[in-house]
Scaffold this motif. Structure first.
Motif, mmCIF file in Angstrom:
data_model
loop_
_atom_site.group_PDB
_atom_site.id
_atom_site.type_symbol
_atom_site.label_atom_id
_atom_site.label_comp_id
_atom_site.label_asym_id
_atom_site.label_seq_id
_atom_site.Cartn_x
_atom_site.Cartn_y
_atom_site.Cartn_z
ATOM 1 N N ILE A 24 3.409 6.937 7.557
ATOM 2 C CA ILE A 24 2.947 5.838 6.702
ATOM 3 C C ILE A 24 1.424 5.784 6.700
ATOM 4 O O ILE A 24 0.791 5.621 5.640
ATOM 5 C CB ILE A 24 3.552 4.493 7.166
ATOM 6 C CG1 ILE A 24 5.045 4.452 6.804
ATOM 7 C CG2 ILE A 24 2.816 3.306 6.544
ATOM 8 C CD1 ILE A 24 5.804 3.278 7.389
ATOM 9 N N ARG A 25 0.812 5.917 7.865
ATOM 10 C CA ARG A 25 -0.655 5.896 7.942
ATOM 11 C C ARG A 25 -1.259 7.039 7.129
ATOM 12 O O ARG A 25 -2.225 6.848 6.392
ATOM 13 C CB ARG A 25 -1.108 5.999 9.405
ATOM 14 C CG ARG A 25 -0.786 4.766 10.227
ATOM 15 C CD ARG A 25 -1.329 4.880 11.648
ATOM 16 N NE ARG A 25 -0.846 3.759 12.438
ATOM 17 C CZ ARG A 25 0.129 3.830 13.334
ATOM 18 N NH1 ARG A 25 0.735 4.990 13.581
ATOM 19 N NH2 ARG A 25 0.510 2.743 13.999
ATOM 20 N N ARG A 26 -0.687 8.214 7.273
ATOM 21 C CA ARG A 26 -1.206 9.381 6.538
ATOM 22 C C ARG A 26 -0.999 9.216 5.028
ATOM 23 O O ARG A 26 -1.861 9.560 4.230
ATOM 24 C CB ARG A 26 -0.541 10.652 7.053
ATOM 25 C CG ARG A 26 -0.959 10.973 8.485
ATOM 26 C CD ARG A 26 -0.259 12.209 9.018
ATOM 27 N NE ARG A 26 -0.630 13.360 8.242
ATOM 28 C CZ ARG A 26 0.119 14.457 8.107
ATOM 29 N NH1 ARG A 26 1.294 14.525 8.689
ATOM 30 N NH2 ARG A 26 -0.296 15.469 7.377
ATOM 31 N N THR A 27 0.162 8.687 4.645
ATOM 32 C CA THR A 27 0.442 8.458 3.220
ATOM 33 C C THR A 27 -0.538 7.438 2.650
ATOM 34 O O THR A 27 -1.061 7.610 1.538
ATOM 35 C CB THR A 27 1.896 7.973 3.026
ATOM 36 O OG1 THR A 27 2.798 8.938 3.564
ATOM 37 C CG2 THR A 27 2.217 7.755 1.557
ATOM 38 N N ALA A 28 -0.811 6.370 3.399
ATOM 39 C CA ALA A 28 -1.751 5.331 2.957
ATOM 40 C C ALA A 28 -3.149 5.897 2.738
ATOM 41 O O ALA A 28 -3.896 5.421 1.876
ATOM 42 C CB ALA A 28 -1.797 4.195 3.974
ATOM 43 N N GLN A 29 -3.494 6.933 3.501
ATOM 44 C CA GLN A 29 -4.813 7.574 3.358
ATOM 45 C C GLN A 29 -4.845 8.578 2.207
ATOM 46 O O GLN A 29 -5.873 9.180 1.927
ATOM 47 C CB GLN A 29 -5.186 8.296 4.658
ATOM 48 C CG GLN A 29 -5.421 7.377 5.839
ATOM 49 C CD GLN A 29 -5.488 8.149 7.154
ATOM 50 O OE1 GLN A 29 -5.607 9.371 7.171
ATOM 51 N NE2 GLN A 29 -5.387 7.431 8.253
ATOM 52 N N ASP A 86 0.840 -1.202 0.000
ATOM 53 C CA ASP A 86 0.000 0.000 0.000
ATOM 54 C C ASP A 86 0.874 1.251 0.000
ATOM 55 O O ASP A 86 0.497 2.283 -0.565
ATOM 56 C CB ASP A 86 -0.900 0.018 1.246
ATOM 57 C CG ASP A 86 -1.797 -1.201 1.310
ATOM 58 O OD1 ASP A 86 -2.558 -1.429 0.358
ATOM 59 O OD2 ASP A 86 -1.711 -1.940 2.315
ATOM 60 N N VAL A 87 2.032 1.144 0.663
ATOM 61 C CA VAL A 87 2.965 2.270 0.763
ATOM 62 C C VAL A 87 4.387 1.767 0.531
ATOM 63 O O VAL A 87 4.782 0.739 1.076
ATOM 64 C CB VAL A 87 2.896 2.943 2.158
ATOM 65 C CG1 VAL A 87 3.928 4.066 2.278
ATOM 66 C CG2 VAL A 87 1.492 3.488 2.437
ATOM 67 N N ALA A 88 5.135 2.509 -0.282
ATOM 68 C CA ALA A 88 6.573 2.235 -0.445
ATOM 69 C C ALA A 88 7.325 3.345 0.274
ATOM 70 O O ALA A 88 7.123 4.527 -0.012
ATOM 71 C CB ALA A 88 6.950 2.204 -1.925
ATOM 72 N N VAL A 89 8.166 2.961 1.223
ATOM 73 C CA VAL A 89 9.022 3.909 1.938
ATOM 74 C C VAL A 89 10.383 3.852 1.252
ATOM 75 O O VAL A 89 11.068 2.829 1.311
ATOM 76 C CB VAL A 89 9.134 3.544 3.437
ATOM 77 C CG1 VAL A 89 10.067 4.525 4.147
ATOM 78 C CG2 VAL A 89 7.750 3.546 4.087
#
Length: 201
Positions: A115-120, A49-52
């Motif tokens: 990460i949570r904010r980016t996923a949203q 869902d997210v790539a860091v």
């Protein structure tokens, strides 16, 4: 559960980040890579869902890989890790549409929140970092000057660059001299540093 791909070439840092994220009940590190060219293939396999993504990766830099990932897997959001000393790289990342950044020396608990904010789909931007990135402005270099300076940055001599670009060695030297003047640098090495810091290369 937020699935995360972590791209970081420093083994100790990557292990620490993975351990930190595994303490979170809603985040799962599903893939780890050490090089930029591994990001897209691994993301297509693991479907995070997210790539860091660290900016400074070997083979392919993090911004180039992130831009390709946006095209190949639009559902994966991207959070770029950067240092405060790289405003030009942040400007370059903004120009390719990346909207989530976290400074590397931020407190550890901010990573999970970012990460949570980016996923949203929310923006994660450090105002000081973005303001610093905007100070540089557009590149004063022509496309040909940029190409020649990039070649010089790889350690190529004027004669080698001339052969690859089908130019005379004198013309290459003229482009380098012009690039030095436009960047306000003292010499070729300094011009490369200035242009890289500004995100022009």
């Amino acid at each position: 559960m937020i699935k995360v791909l972590l791209a970081e070439d420093m083994h100790m840092i990557r292990a620490a980040l993975t351990a930190l994220l595994r303490l979170e009940s809603d985040i799962d590190v599903v893939a780890e890579v050490t090089r930029g060219d591994e990001i897209v293939p691994e993301a297509l396999r693991a479907r995070p869902d997210v790539a860091v993504v660290d900016i400074d990766l070997p083979v392919v830099d993090g911004i180039t890989a992130a831009a390709e990932l946006r095209d190949r897997l639009p559902s994966c959001r991207i959070l770029v890790l950067t240092a405060m000393g790289q405003p030009g790289q942040v400007r370059r990342a903004l120009s390719v549409g990346i909207e989530a950044f976290l400074v590397k020396d931020a407190p550890g608990d901010r990573l999970a929140d970012a990460i949570r904010r980016t996923a949203q789909g929310l923006r994660v931007l450090d105002p000081e970092l973005v303001a610093s990135a905007m100070e540089y402005g557009a590149s004063p270099l022509t496309p040909r000057e940029t190409t020649v300076l990039k070649e010089a940055a790889h350690g190529s001599a004027a004669e080698e660059i001339a052969g690859r670009l089908h130019l005379s060695a004198g013309t290459v030297r003229n482009y380098l001299t012009s690039a030095i003047a436009k960047t306000g640098a003292r010499n070729k090495i300094d011009a490369i540093r200035v242009a890289q810091d500004a995100g022009w290369l």
